[in-house]
Design a protein around this motif. Structure first.
Motif, mmCIF file in Angstrom:
data_model
loop_
_atom_site.group_PDB
_atom_site.id
_atom_site.type_symbol
_atom_site.label_atom_id
_atom_site.label_comp_id
_atom_site.label_asym_id
_atom_site.label_seq_id
_atom_site.Cartn_x
_atom_site.Cartn_y
_atom_site.Cartn_z
ATOM 1 N N GLY A 29 0.812 -1.209 0.000
ATOM 2 C CA GLY A 29 0.000 0.000 0.000
ATOM 3 C C GLY A 29 0.843 1.254 0.000
ATOM 4 N N GLY A 30 2.172 1.080 0.148
ATOM 5 C CA GLY A 30 3.069 2.220 0.110
ATOM 6 C C GLY A 30 3.337 2.672 -1.314
ATOM 7 N N LEU A 31 4.069 3.779 -1.440
ATOM 8 C CA LEU A 31 4.338 4.382 -2.742
ATOM 9 C C LEU A 31 4.906 3.378 -3.745
ATOM 10 C CD1 LEU A 31 4.894 6.710 -4.756
ATOM 11 C CD2 LEU A 31 7.021 7.132 -3.496
ATOM 12 N N ASP A 32 5.927 2.613 -3.342
ATOM 13 C CA ASP A 32 6.645 1.745 -4.284
ATOM 14 C C ASP A 32 5.721 0.685 -4.886
ATOM 15 O OD1 ASP A 32 8.725 3.240 -3.261
ATOM 16 O OD2 ASP A 32 9.416 1.652 -1.916
ATOM 17 N N SER A 33 4.982 -0.019 -4.025
ATOM 18 C CA SER A 33 4.137 -1.100 -4.524
ATOM 19 C C SER A 33 2.905 -0.567 -5.263
ATOM 20 C CB SER A 33 3.713 -2.032 -3.383
ATOM 21 O OG SER A 33 2.997 -1.349 -2.386
ATOM 22 N N VAL A 34 2.446 0.626 -4.897
ATOM 23 C CA VAL A 34 1.336 1.245 -5.636
ATOM 24 C C VAL A 34 1.792 1.586 -7.058
ATOM 25 C CG1 VAL A 34 -0.039 3.363 -5.805
ATOM 26 C CG2 VAL A 34 0.056 2.102 -3.640
ATOM 27 N N ALA A 35 2.987 2.149 -7.186
ATOM 28 C CA ALA A 35 3.520 2.449 -8.518
ATOM 29 C C ALA A 35 3.723 1.170 -9.327
ATOM 30 C CB ALA A 35 4.844 3.207 -8.388
ATOM 31 N N LEU A 36 4.225 0.125 -8.679
ATOM 32 C CA LEU A 36 4.414 -1.161 -9.360
ATOM 33 C C LEU A 36 3.092 -1.687 -9.901
ATOM 34 C CD1 LEU A 36 6.097 -3.724 -10.059
ATOM 35 C CD2 LEU A 36 5.546 -4.556 -7.752
ATOM 36 N N THR A 37 2.059 -1.612 -9.098
ATOM 37 C CA THR A 37 0.743 -2.108 -9.517
ATOM 38 C C THR A 37 0.225 -1.337 -10.728
ATOM 39 O OG1 THR A 37 0.266 -2.672 -7.199
ATOM 40 C CG2 THR A 37 -1.597 -2.629 -8.726
ATOM 41 N N GLU A 38 0.368 -0.020 -10.700
ATOM 42 C CA GLU A 38 -0.092 0.797 -11.823
ATOM 43 C C GLU A 38 0.689 0.471 -13.094
ATOM 44 O OE1 GLU A 38 -2.163 3.807 -13.993
ATOM 45 O OE2 GLU A 38 -2.597 2.734 -12.110
ATOM 46 N N CYS A 43 0.677 -2.113 -18.463
ATOM 47 C CA CYS A 43 1.309 -3.043 -19.412
ATOM 48 C C CYS A 43 0.381 -4.197 -19.792
ATOM 49 C CB CYS A 43 2.593 -3.604 -18.817
ATOM 50 S SG CYS A 43 3.936 -2.401 -18.695
ATOM 51 N N GLY A 44 -0.753 -4.303 -19.089
ATOM 52 C CA GLY A 44 -1.701 -5.357 -19.395
ATOM 53 C C GLY A 44 -1.308 -6.716 -18.854
ATOM 54 N N PHE A 45 -0.453 -6.753 -17.828
ATOM 55 C CA PHE A 45 -0.043 -8.036 -17.262
ATOM 56 C C PHE A 45 -1.163 -8.645 -16.427
ATOM 57 C CE2 PHE A 45 4.428 -6.090 -17.263
ATOM 58 C CZ PHE A 45 4.721 -6.628 -18.505
ATOM 59 N N ASP A 46 -1.186 -9.963 -16.383
ATOM 60 C CA ASP A 46 -2.140 -10.693 -15.549
ATOM 61 C C ASP A 46 -1.540 -10.804 -14.153
ATOM 62 O OD1 ASP A 46 -4.149 -12.303 -14.560
ATOM 63 O OD2 ASP A 46 -3.368 -14.136 -15.477
ATOM 64 N N PHE A 47 -2.240 -10.280 -13.135
ATOM 65 C CA PHE A 47 -1.639 -10.343 -11.808
ATOM 66 C C PHE A 47 -2.685 -10.511 -10.708
ATOM 67 C CE2 PHE A 47 -2.134 -5.776 -12.758
ATOM 68 C CZ PHE A 47 -2.798 -5.308 -11.642
ATOM 69 N N LEU A 48 -2.196 -11.056 -9.611
ATOM 70 C CA LEU A 48 -2.933 -11.232 -8.367
ATOM 71 C C LEU A 48 -2.229 -10.375 -7.322
ATOM 72 C CD1 LEU A 48 -4.669 -12.944 -6.214
ATOM 73 C CD2 LEU A 48 -2.723 -14.519 -6.220
ATOM 74 N N ILE A 49 -3.002 -9.664 -6.487
ATOM 75 C CA ILE A 49 -2.423 -8.819 -5.439
ATOM 76 C C ILE A 49 -2.464 -9.560 -4.109
ATOM 77 C CG2 ILE A 49 -2.714 -6.693 -4.107
ATOM 78 C CD1 ILE A 49 -3.900 -5.402 -6.601
ATOM 79 N N VAL A 50 -1.330 -9.592 -3.428
ATOM 80 C CA VAL A 50 -1.301 -10.172 -2.077
ATOM 81 C C VAL A 50 -0.761 -9.120 -1.112
ATOM 82 C CG1 VAL A 50 -1.084 -12.575 -2.784
ATOM 83 C CG2 VAL A 50 0.968 -11.204 -2.498
ATOM 84 N N ARG A 74 -10.529 -1.231 -7.479
ATOM 85 C CA ARG A 74 -10.323 -0.265 -8.546
ATOM 86 C C ARG A 74 -9.726 -0.908 -9.793
ATOM 87 N NH1 ARG A 74 -8.254 2.768 -4.306
ATOM 88 N NH2 ARG A 74 -6.117 2.566 -5.116
ATOM 89 N N TYR A 75 -8.816 -1.849 -9.605
ATOM 90 C CA TYR A 75 -8.171 -2.489 -10.747
ATOM 91 C C TYR A 75 -8.922 -3.725 -11.247
ATOM 92 C CZ TYR A 75 -3.965 0.389 -10.145
ATOM 93 O OH TYR A 75 -3.073 1.445 -10.084
ATOM 94 N N ALA A 171 7.492 10.683 -8.701
ATOM 95 C CA ALA A 171 7.050 11.572 -9.786
ATOM 96 C C ALA A 171 6.003 10.886 -10.658
ATOM 97 C CB ALA A 171 8.258 11.995 -10.631
ATOM 98 N N PHE A 172 6.210 9.607 -10.923
ATOM 99 C CA PHE A 172 5.245 8.847 -11.727
ATOM 100 C C PHE A 172 3.902 8.759 -11.009
ATOM 101 C CE2 PHE A 172 3.256 4.649 -12.344
ATOM 102 C CZ PHE A 172 2.962 4.701 -13.705
ATOM 103 N N ALA A 173 3.954 8.461 -9.705
ATOM 104 C CA ALA A 173 2.706 8.305 -8.944
ATOM 105 C C ALA A 173 1.937 9.618 -8.859
ATOM 106 C CB ALA A 173 3.026 7.776 -7.545
ATOM 107 N N VAL A 174 2.660 10.706 -8.643
ATOM 108 C CA VAL A 174 2.004 12.014 -8.554
ATOM 109 C C VAL A 174 1.371 12.378 -9.891
ATOM 110 C CG1 VAL A 174 2.395 14.488 -8.240
ATOM 111 C CG2 VAL A 174 3.460 12.838 -6.669
ATOM 112 N N GLU A 175 2.114 12.194 -10.963
ATOM 113 C CA GLU A 175 1.592 12.534 -12.288
ATOM 114 C C GLU A 175 0.376 11.677 -12.637
ATOM 115 O OE1 GLU A 175 3.072 12.621 -16.975
ATOM 116 O OE2 GLU A 175 4.509 12.249 -15.364
ATOM 117 N N ALA A 176 0.369 10.427 -12.179
ATOM 118 C CA ALA A 176 -0.748 9.528 -12.483
ATOM 119 C C ALA A 176 -1.922 9.719 -11.531
ATOM 120 C CB ALA A 176 -0.274 8.073 -12.424
#
Length: 445
Positions: A29-38, A43-50, A74-75, A171-176
């Motif tokens: 739920g932190g910045l890094d993993s939120v950016a990774l999820t976005e 990219c259209g990858f198939d993923f499961l969130i844990v 949301r996703y 910067a990516f997270a803020v812009e998005a």
């Protein structure tokens, strides 16, 4: 180059995973993993969130869990949250909270992989994390693997953001327009990583502007250097290491000639739980008397004449018993082995039942090694002048499978002198020049 482009190019360059692979995203739920999820979503990858709830921060931990669940909504992705009693696990296993959280986290993740629910475990470690890891490892005194930090893929763990700086993710997270939660424990310097992040690295940057960029370059160089290093280490291991069942045998004289000795010793013993601090002690075994040993938490290294023998600790206690000169009786799992020296003139009146062996004491040198037999063993049975495999000897004597598990041998200088309770080796039998008899009696339980 924007972050999304760098993300996709890095995945292709490092060959991290294929487009159709299902990913398990570790999301705090932190910045890094939120950016990774976005990024994975775009990219259209198939993923499961844990999500791991370590239950260390009270209401804040529950807030994070709920936030990640909302991310899944949301996703349109499945979210699985696990709750762990991390403090209790740390206390029971006598490890730090950080180690406990890591062990619990990856053990849980592996269950998803084994169940076929995902192909790769994907974490949000980034370049800043990797520089911190490298510096922490440097000060802890780890080898070259520690100095190259984390790698993009290790087993089924994938780290596709190691190329990106924390500021680039922000910067990516803020812009998005992304939202994330802040972990209050990240502000505390009581954790080693936070001390490096908040105190040491800023001071290094102040003294050496641009140091982080150079450290980033060093990570790449160390990664390449480790590849060359591994090639050399594996070459030495092939020369030195001989596997015999669950044992590892290392010839002392060959090891003594290895250069650089301490480094090669560490690489050989490290997989068995030994630390860099124990290397000096293991090198000392090369010139020690037989019977000396050093332990890790899981294994023992025993000096036995011309070899160092590495065995699992629990089994080594029962399956390898060193007998020094002067011992009169030795307990072992199948009973008691008694040793007695008698003049050769009295040999004719000695009991010579099936559990007794009479050997020429003048040909015997201590220490002796009492151990379980293993495939590949051979000896020269009394009355024969050619060698025979112990396995074939047991078959010929119609020893059952259950009984084979209880067969022990007595070894001297890597040569079997007696299959305990069954047959001695012809080379150590009594002869016309025998002056003293070593009488061995195996008393079974």
């Amino acid at each position: 180059m924007d972050l999304l482009q760098g993300f996709t190019e890095n995945i292709a360059k490092e060959r991290l995973f294929a487009a159709g692979d299902r990913l398990l995203l570790a999301v705090s739920g932190g910045l890094d993993s939120v950016a990774l999820t976005e990024l994975c979503h775009r990219c259209g990858f198939d993923f499961l969130i844990v999500h791991c709830n370590f239950q260390l921060r009270g209401a804040e931990s529950m807030r994070d869990e709920e936030f990640v669940k909302q991310m899944g909504t949301r996703y349109g992705r499945e979210v699985v949250a696990g709750r762990f009693d991390t403090a209790e696990y740390a206390a029971m296993n006598k490890v730090s909270i950080q180690v406990a959280a890591r062990e619990l986290r990856y053990r849980w993740f592996e269950q998803f992989i084994k169940a076929g629910r995902a192909r790769w475990i994907v974490t949000a470690h980034h370049l800043d994390d990797n520089i911190e890891t490298m510096l922490m490892n440097f000060f802890k005194g780890t080898g070259i693997a520690g100095l190259r930090g984390m790698v993009p893929r290790q087993g089924n763990i994938v780290r596709p953001l190691l190329f990106a700086k924390k500021d680039e993710l922000r910067a990516f997270a803020v812009e998005a327009g992304l939202q994330w939660v802040e972990d209050s424990s990240n502000e505390s310097d009581k954790y080693t990583r936070n001390f490096f992040r908040h105190q040491l690295i800023p001071l290094v940057e102040q003294a050496y502007p641009g140091a982080l960029a150079r450290l980033s370059d060093n990570l790449d160089r160390m990664r390449e250097a480790e590849a060359l290093y591994r090639q050399s280490v594996e070459g030495w291991k092939k020369k030195l290491v001989e596997y015999r069942g669950n044992e590892v045998h290392i010839p002392v004289e060959k090891l003594r000639k290895a250069e650089p000795l301490a480094t090669i010793v560490f690489e050989v013993i490290e997989p068995f739980g030994f630390t860099p601090q124990q290397v000096e002690g293991v090198v000392g075994l090369l010139d020690s008397a037989s019977g000396r040993y050093i332990r890790s938490r899981t294994h023992r290294i025993l000096k036995n004449r011309n070899f160092l023998i590495i065995t699992p600790l629990l089994e080594s206690e029962a399956a390898h018993i060193l007998i020094e000169e002067g011992r009169e009786a030795v307990d072992y799992p199948e009973g008691v082995l008694q040793l007695q020296r008698v003049p050769a003139a009295n040999a004719g009146v000695l009991d010579q039942g099936p559990g007794v062996a009479l050997l020429d004491a003048g040909l015997i040198t201590f220490p002796l090694l009492l151990r379980r037999w293993r495939p590949g063993d051979y000896f020269y049975p009394l009355g024969l002048r050619k060698k025979k495999k112990v396995a074939r000897f047991l078959i010929d004597n119609k020893v059952s499978l259950a009984a084979k598990e209880k067969v022990w041998v007595l070894e001297m200088d890597k040569k079997i002198i007696w299959i305990v309770g069954m047959r001695i080796d012809d080379r150590w039998k009594l002869g016309p020049r025998t002056q003293t008899v070593l009488r061995l009696t195996a008393m079974r339980q």
